[in-house]
Structure formats: structure tokens, C-alpha cells
Write a protein that holds these residues in place. Structure first.
Motif, short mmCIF file in Angstrom:
data_model
loop_
_atom_site.label_atom_id
_atom_site.label_comp_id
_atom_site.label_asym_id
_atom_site.label_seq_id
_atom_site.Cartn_x
_atom_site.Cartn_y
_atom_site.Cartn_z
N LEU A 83 25.66 59.91 52.59
CA LEU A 83 24.70 59.23 51.71
C LEU A 83 24.92 59.63 50.25
O LEU A 83 24.86 58.79 49.35
N ASP A 84 25.17 60.92 50.01
CA ASP A 84 25.44 61.37 48.65
C ASP A 84 26.69 60.73 48.08
O ASP A 84 26.73 60.35 46.91
N LEU A 85 27.72 60.62 48.91
CA LEU A 85 28.97 59.99 48.48
C LEU A 85 28.74 58.53 48.12
O LEU A 85 29.24 58.04 47.10
N GLU A 86 27.94 57.84 48.94
CA GLU A 86 27.64 56.43 48.67
C GLU A 86 26.82 56.28 47.38
O GLU A 86 27.10 55.40 46.57
N LYS A 87 25.85 57.16 47.18
CA LYS A 87 25.05 57.12 45.95
C LYS A 87 25.92 57.39 44.73
O LYS A 87 25.76 56.75 43.70
N LEU A 96 26.56 54.91 41.55
CA LEU A 96 26.31 55.35 40.17
C LEU A 96 27.57 55.22 39.32
O LEU A 96 27.50 54.81 38.15
N ASP A 97 28.72 55.56 39.89
CA ASP A 97 29.98 55.43 39.15
C ASP A 97 30.26 53.97 38.82
O ASP A 97 30.72 53.64 37.72
N GLU A 98 29.97 53.08 39.78
CA GLU A 98 30.19 51.65 39.54
C GLU A 98 29.26 51.13 38.44
O GLU A 98 29.68 50.36 37.58
N LYS A 99 28.01 51.60 38.45
CA LYS A 99 27.07 51.18 37.39
C LYS A 99 27.53 51.68 36.03
O LYS A 99 27.44 50.97 35.03
N ALA A 100 28.02 52.91 35.98
CA ALA A 100 28.49 53.47 34.72
C ALA A 100 29.72 52.70 34.21
O ALA A 100 29.85 52.44 33.01
N ARG A 128 42.93 45.48 29.98
CA ARG A 128 42.34 46.80 30.28
C ARG A 128 41.06 46.65 31.09
O ARG A 128 40.81 47.42 32.02
N ILE A 129 40.25 45.65 30.75
CA ILE A 129 39.00 45.43 31.49
C ILE A 129 39.31 45.00 32.92
O ILE A 129 38.70 45.48 33.87
N ASN A 130 40.28 44.12 33.09
CA ASN A 130 40.66 43.67 34.45
C ASN A 130 41.22 44.81 35.28
O ASN A 130 41.05 44.83 36.49
N ASP A 131 41.91 45.76 34.64
CA ASP A 131 42.42 46.91 35.37
C ASP A 131 41.28 47.77 35.90
O ASP A 131 41.36 48.33 37.00
N LYS A 132 40.22 47.88 35.11
CA LYS A 132 39.08 48.70 35.52
C LYS A 132 38.22 48.01 36.56
O LYS A 132 37.84 48.60 37.56
N MET A 133 37.85 46.74 36.30
CA MET A 133 36.98 46.01 37.21
C MET A 133 37.17 44.52 37.00
O MET A 133 37.18 44.05 35.87
N THR A 134 37.29 43.80 38.08
CA THR A 134 37.46 42.35 37.98
C THR A 134 36.09 41.67 37.94
O THR A 134 35.09 42.26 38.32
N GLY A 135 36.09 40.43 37.48
CA GLY A 135 34.86 39.65 37.48
C GLY A 135 34.30 39.38 36.10
O GLY A 135 33.40 38.57 35.96
N PHE A 136 34.79 40.06 35.09
CA PHE A 136 34.28 39.86 33.75
C PHE A 136 35.07 38.80 32.99
O PHE A 136 34.51 38.10 32.16
N ILE A 137 36.36 38.68 33.27
CA ILE A 137 37.20 37.73 32.55
C ILE A 137 37.09 36.37 33.25
O ILE A 137 37.39 36.24 34.43
N ILE A 138 36.68 35.35 32.50
CA ILE A 138 36.49 34.02 33.06
C ILE A 138 37.75 33.18 32.89
O ILE A 138 38.24 32.58 33.84
#
Length: 177
Positions: A60-64, A68-72, A139-149
Motif C-alpha cells: 500500500l505504501d508503494l502504491e501511495k 504521489l510521484d505521478e501527481k508531482a 522532453r515532456i513526452n519522454d516524461k509523460m504522454t498525454g499532454f502533447i495534442i
């Protein structure tokens, strides 16, 4: 004869008879006198339960932590977009793209040409859409997808099929009807 209330209730309900109640009470007295009981089994069960609880808590701690890392990361990407977006792009040219449905943004001709050529991209912003340089978008796409349209540089890099009879007739993305 009956020594505790539980035995009395079981007798009254008819779940046990007098013989069984006496046998259970004698067995309990014998265990108290001799000190023989299932303490080892009970301790092993308690230790096993502790280990299970510890592993469950760690999961549970690992999932939390992952959430949190994803939100950051999302927050840092949103901050990067808001800091580096190109401002003063208002103009008369209309650029249309698809984000769930067809969207329009009004931009000047210079920005329109940069979008079509792929040196600028369209990204999601908190209050709509932002125009970003391609390097930042990568750089943004390398970190997380979904922001570039819209990223037209990917379309420009595609090679055409050699057997395609219409390969010489390329349809431009900026075709105005």
C-alpha cells in the motif's frame, strides 16, 4: 455444574449437551494445570499474521508513493507548459486539430507555418491549449504522454511507401478549403 455463561448459553440453545460441556471444562482445567496449550501454534499464527500485514502495508505504501510521484510529475509538466508557452500568437489564421472533437485556435501566419512544419506543437494547458517548441515537447513526452495534442514533426518524418502510385502527390496539412 456449568462454570461460565457461554457454556450455559450453548446448553440452553441445545448446541452442546451436558457431557460435552463437562469434557470441555475438564480439558480447559487440565490445560491450565499442566500449562499445555497451543501456544506455539498461536504464536506462529500471530507471527504469520504480522508478516502478512507488514507485506500488505508495504504494498500500500508503494502504491501511495507511486501515486504521489505521478501527481508531482504532472504538476511539474503543467508548470513547464505554463512557463514556456508561446504568447502573443493571436491572429487571423485558423488552425484546426482534434482533441476529442474538432478544436480551433486563431493564430498569426508565422506561428501557423511553424505548427505545420513541426517546429511548434500544441499541448494541453490548464486554461486551454498552449503552443510549445518541439524540443520542450519531446522532453515532456519522454516524461509523460498525454499532454502533447498535435506534433506535425512526426508526420513530416514518415516515409512514403515506394509502391504507392500517388507518392509523388503529397497532400499538405495546411490545405485551406
Amino acid at each position: 455444574m456449568v462454570k461460565n455463561a457461554l457454556q450455559a448459553q450453548l446448553l440452553k440453545a441445545g448446541l452442546v449437551d451436558n457431557k460435552k460441556a463437562k469434557k470441555l471444562s475438564k480439558q480447559a482445567q487440565h490445560e491450565q494445570r499442566t500449562g499445555q496449550s497451543n501456544e506455539a501454534e498461536i504464536k506462529a499464527k500471530i507471527e504469520q499474521d504480522k508478516q502478512q500485514k507488514l507485506s500488505k502495508d508495504q504494498a500500500l505504501d508503494l502504491e501511495k508513493k507511486k501515486i504521489l510521484d505521478e501527481k508531482a510529475l504532472k504538476a511539474s509538466i503543467i508548470q513547464m507548459i505554463s512557463q514556456h508557452k508561446i504568447r502573443d500568437t493571436d491572429g487571423e489564421s485558423v488552425y484546426q486539430f482534434i482533441d476529442g472533437s474538432i478544436k480551433k485556435i486563431y493564430i498569426n501566419q508565422q506561428v501557423y507555418n511553424a505548427l505545420v512544419s513541426g517546429s511548434l506543437v500544441v499541448a494541453k494547458d490548464a486554461d486551454g491549449y498552449a503552443l510549445l517548441p518541439k524540443a520542450l515537447a519531446d522532453r515532456i513526452n519522454d516524461k509523460m504522454t498525454g499532454f502533447i495534442i498535435v506534433n506535425n514533426s512526426e508526420k513530416n518524418e514518415q516515409t512514403t511507401d515506394e509502391e504507392d502510385p500517388y507518392a509523388a502527390y503529397v497532400i499538405p496539412d495546411d490545405l485551406m478549403w
